[in-house]
Design an enzyme around this catalytic site. Structure first.
Site, PDB file in Angstrom:
ATOM      1  N   SER A  19       0.845  -1.207   0.000  1.00 36.26           N
ATOM      2  CA  SER A  19       0.000   0.000   0.000  1.00 36.26           C
ATOM      3  C   SER A  19       0.873   1.247   0.000  1.00 36.26           C
ATOM      4  O   SER A  19       1.992   1.230   0.531  1.00 36.26           O
ATOM      5  CB  SER A  19      -0.880   0.018   1.255  1.00 36.26           C
ATOM      6  OG  SER A  19      -1.519   1.263   1.392  1.00 36.26           O
ATOM      7  N   TYR A  52      -1.388  -0.184  10.115  1.00 40.10           N
ATOM      8  CA  TYR A  52      -1.443  -0.628   8.709  1.00 40.10           C
ATOM      9  C   TYR A  52      -0.145  -0.269   7.973  1.00 40.10           C
ATOM     10  O   TYR A  52       0.393  -1.086   7.205  1.00 40.10           O
ATOM     11  CB  TYR A  52      -2.655   0.045   8.066  1.00 40.10           C
ATOM     12  CG  TYR A  52      -2.994  -0.361   6.666  1.00 40.10           C
ATOM     13  CD1 TYR A  52      -3.598  -1.580   6.385  1.00 40.10           C
ATOM     14  CD2 TYR A  52      -2.752   0.506   5.601  1.00 40.10           C
ATOM     15  CE1 TYR A  52      -3.945  -1.927   5.082  1.00 40.10           C
ATOM     16  CE2 TYR A  52      -3.102   0.174   4.303  1.00 40.10           C
ATOM     17  CZ  TYR A  52      -3.695  -1.042   4.049  1.00 40.10           C
ATOM     18  OH  TYR A  52      -4.034  -1.377   2.752  1.00 40.10           O
TER      19      TYR A  52
HETATM   20  P1  NAP Z   1     -11.697  -5.801   0.526  1.00 45.26           P
HETATM   21  O1  NAP Z   1     -12.521  -5.417  -0.644  1.00 45.26           O
HETATM   22  O2  NAP Z   1     -12.155  -5.455   1.898  1.00 45.26           O
HETATM   23  O3  NAP Z   1     -11.396  -7.386   0.436  1.00 45.26           O
HETATM   24  C1  NAP Z   1     -10.582  -7.983   1.386  1.00 45.26           C
HETATM   25  C2  NAP Z   1     -10.446  -9.442   1.071  1.00 45.26           C
HETATM   26  O4  NAP Z   1      -9.515 -10.031   2.003  1.00 45.26           O
HETATM   27  C3  NAP Z   1     -11.745 -10.215   1.216  1.00 45.26           C
HETATM   28  O5  NAP Z   1     -11.759 -11.217   0.238  1.00 45.26           O
HETATM   29  C4  NAP Z   1     -11.617 -10.836   2.610  1.00 45.26           C
HETATM   30  O6  NAP Z   1     -12.346 -12.053   2.743  1.00 45.26           O
HETATM   31  C5  NAP Z   1     -10.142 -11.123   2.633  1.00 45.26           C
HETATM   32  N1  NAP Z   1      -9.611 -11.275   3.973  1.00 45.26           N
HETATM   33  C6  NAP Z   1      -9.541 -10.351   4.961  1.00 45.26           C
HETATM   34  N2  NAP Z   1      -8.953 -10.880   6.031  1.00 45.26           N
HETATM   35  C7  NAP Z   1      -8.634 -12.145   5.720  1.00 45.26           C
HETATM   36  C8  NAP Z   1      -8.001 -13.207   6.408  1.00 45.26           C
HETATM   37  N3  NAP Z   1      -7.577 -13.048   7.677  1.00 45.26           N
HETATM   38  N4  NAP Z   1      -7.816 -14.391   5.777  1.00 45.26           N
HETATM   39  C9  NAP Z   1      -8.241 -14.552   4.508  1.00 45.26           C
HETATM   40  N5  NAP Z   1      -8.847 -13.602   3.796  1.00 45.26           N
HETATM   41  C10 NAP Z   1      -9.042 -12.413   4.408  1.00 45.26           C
HETATM   42  O7  NAP Z   1     -10.226  -5.162   0.436  1.00 45.26           O
HETATM   43  P2  NAP Z   1      -9.395  -4.606  -0.802  1.00 45.26           P
HETATM   44  O8  NAP Z   1      -9.528  -3.137  -0.784  1.00 45.26           O
HETATM   45  O9  NAP Z   1      -9.684  -5.369  -2.036  1.00 45.26           O
HETATM   46  O10 NAP Z   1      -7.911  -4.918  -0.279  1.00 45.26           O
HETATM   47  C11 NAP Z   1      -7.158  -6.014  -0.792  1.00 45.26           C
HETATM   48  C12 NAP Z   1      -5.697  -5.781  -0.455  1.00 45.26           C
HETATM   49  O11 NAP Z   1      -5.264  -4.559  -1.051  1.00 45.26           O
HETATM   50  C13 NAP Z   1      -5.418  -5.651   1.042  1.00 45.26           C
HETATM   51  O12 NAP Z   1      -4.184  -6.252   1.367  1.00 45.26           O
HETATM   52  C14 NAP Z   1      -5.330  -4.160   1.242  1.00 45.26           C
HETATM   53  O13 NAP Z   1      -4.540  -3.827   2.363  1.00 45.26           O
HETATM   54  C15 NAP Z   1      -4.684  -3.741  -0.063  1.00 45.26           C
HETATM   55  N6  NAP Z   1      -4.897  -2.341  -0.420  1.00 45.26           N
HETATM   56  C16 NAP Z   1      -6.130  -1.843  -0.664  1.00 45.26           C
HETATM   57  C17 NAP Z   1      -6.267  -0.502  -1.035  1.00 45.26           C
HETATM   58  C18 NAP Z   1      -7.607   0.121  -1.337  1.00 45.26           C
HETATM   59  O14 NAP Z   1      -7.651   1.358  -1.511  1.00 45.26           O
HETATM   60  N7  NAP Z   1      -8.695  -0.630  -1.439  1.00 45.26           N
HETATM   61  C19 NAP Z   1      -5.136   0.318  -1.122  1.00 45.26           C
HETATM   62  C20 NAP Z   1      -3.887  -0.225  -0.856  1.00 45.26           C
HETATM   63  C21 NAP Z   1      -3.761  -1.551  -0.524  1.00 45.26           C
HETATM   64  P3  NAP Z   1     -13.805 -12.121   3.456  1.00 45.26           P
HETATM   65  O15 NAP Z   1     -14.564 -10.945   2.950  1.00 45.26           O
HETATM   66  O16 NAP Z   1     -14.331 -13.437   3.063  1.00 45.26           O
HETATM   67  O17 NAP Z   1     -13.553 -12.017   4.935  1.00 45.26           O
END
Ligand code: NAP
Length: 243
Positions: free
Chosen positions: A141, A154
């Site tokens: 991130s 984070y």
């Molecule tokens: P999201 O839409 O909230 O999806 C998160 C996913 O991770 C879901 O499939 C969830 O599964 C799964 N998950 C969470 N905790 C878990 C665990 N302990 N074991 C297995 N699966 C788990 O989030 P996202 O925004 O797509 O984020 C995905 C990645 O990108 C993360 O690492 C996040 O830090 C990173 N990121 C996101 C952004 C952003 O702006 N969105 C920016 C920078 C980095 P369930 O729903 O089934 O629990």
């Protein structure tokens, strides 16, 4: 799945960025090992979309932060098959200022991003080393690259994952295993839906937040034959939010 098909394991693939990565890698011909933690309906929906597009998948529900649960699901599968690609994407944020942060919010965020990386990658990379091939992509991130108020837990987790990416790349390069990090900025997913966009958009030169598919395209490239001389790098997809 056919015998010659390569496997890609994507953690946190039930929604958001992970779901976009899973669908794109399935479209590239990978059989998907589709991990999620709790939202079975959302994971099934991703699987249905992969199948409708002609791809194949296996659902793997487990909590990446739980070492025993991770091993219980992955070890029997790894007896027979070794993923060619691992994408460590599972994650969540628990934002708040450090002075008021609970022990739980500190520990749980480090646990999912850092222990989760360790629990899954240790098992998979051991088999990749024997095969002498593999690609590992860690989703980090902007918060791991620069300071972000309210995200000390984070930021620490993602900065740690960037360090792990570089050291693992140095460790396994001789065995033709390539390890990189992709660093999204603000991407439209559940994680960002409650953020104050009026305050965020002015700091993004492109003037908008990104879409999950704008991250998955880069991940797909890094998993392809065209990225065969790239390892140990961190690639930002942030609309210029951090330059
Ligand atoms: P999201 O839409 O909230 O999806 C998160 C996913 O991770 C879901 O499939 C969830 O599964 C799964 N998950 C969470 N905790 C878990 C665990 N302990 N074991 C297995 N699966 C788990 O989030 P996202 O925004 O797509 O984020 C995905 C990645 O990108 C993360 O690492 C996040 O830090 C990173 N990121 C996101 C952004 C952003 O702006 N969105 C920016 C920078 C980095 P369930 O729903 O089934 O629990």
């Amino acid at each position: 799945m056919n015998k010659t098909q390569k496997i890609a394991l994507v953690t946190g693939a039930s929604k958001g960025i992970g779901a976009a990565i899973a669908k794109e890698l399935a479209a590239e011909g990978f059989h998907l090992w589709l991990n999620y933690r709790s939202d079975a309906a959302a994971a099934q929906q991703v699987g249905d979309e992969i199948e409708a597009a002609g791809g194949s998948y296996t659902l793997l529900p487990f909590d990446v932060a739980d070492a025993d649960a991770t091993a219980e699901v992955l070890e029997p599968l790894l007896e027979n098959d070794v993923p060619a690609v691992l994408v460590n994407n599972a994650g969540f944020a628990r934002d708040g200022i450090l002075a008021l942060m609970s022990q739980g919010d500190w520990e749980n965020v480090l646990a999912v991003h850092l222990n989760g990386f360790f629990n899954v990658t240790r098992l998979v990379v051991a088999r990749m080393l024997k095969k002498r091939r593999g690609r590992i992509i860690n989703i980090v991130s902007t918060s791991g690259e620069t300071g972000m108020a309210g995200q000390v837990n984070y930021s620490a987790a993602k900065a740690g994952l960037i360090g792990a990416t570089r050291s693992l790349a140095a460790e396994v390069g001789r065995r033709n295993i390539l390890v990189n990090a992709v660093s999204p900025g603000f991407i439209a997913t559940d994680m960002t839906e409650d953020l104050p966009m009026d305050q965020i958009l002015p700091i993004i030169p492109l003037g908008r937040i990104g879409q999950p598919e704008e991250v998955s395209g880069l991940v797909s490239f890094l998993c392809s034959d065209r990225a065969s001389y790239i390892t140990g790098q961190v690639f930002a997809v942030n609309g210029g939010a951090h330059i």
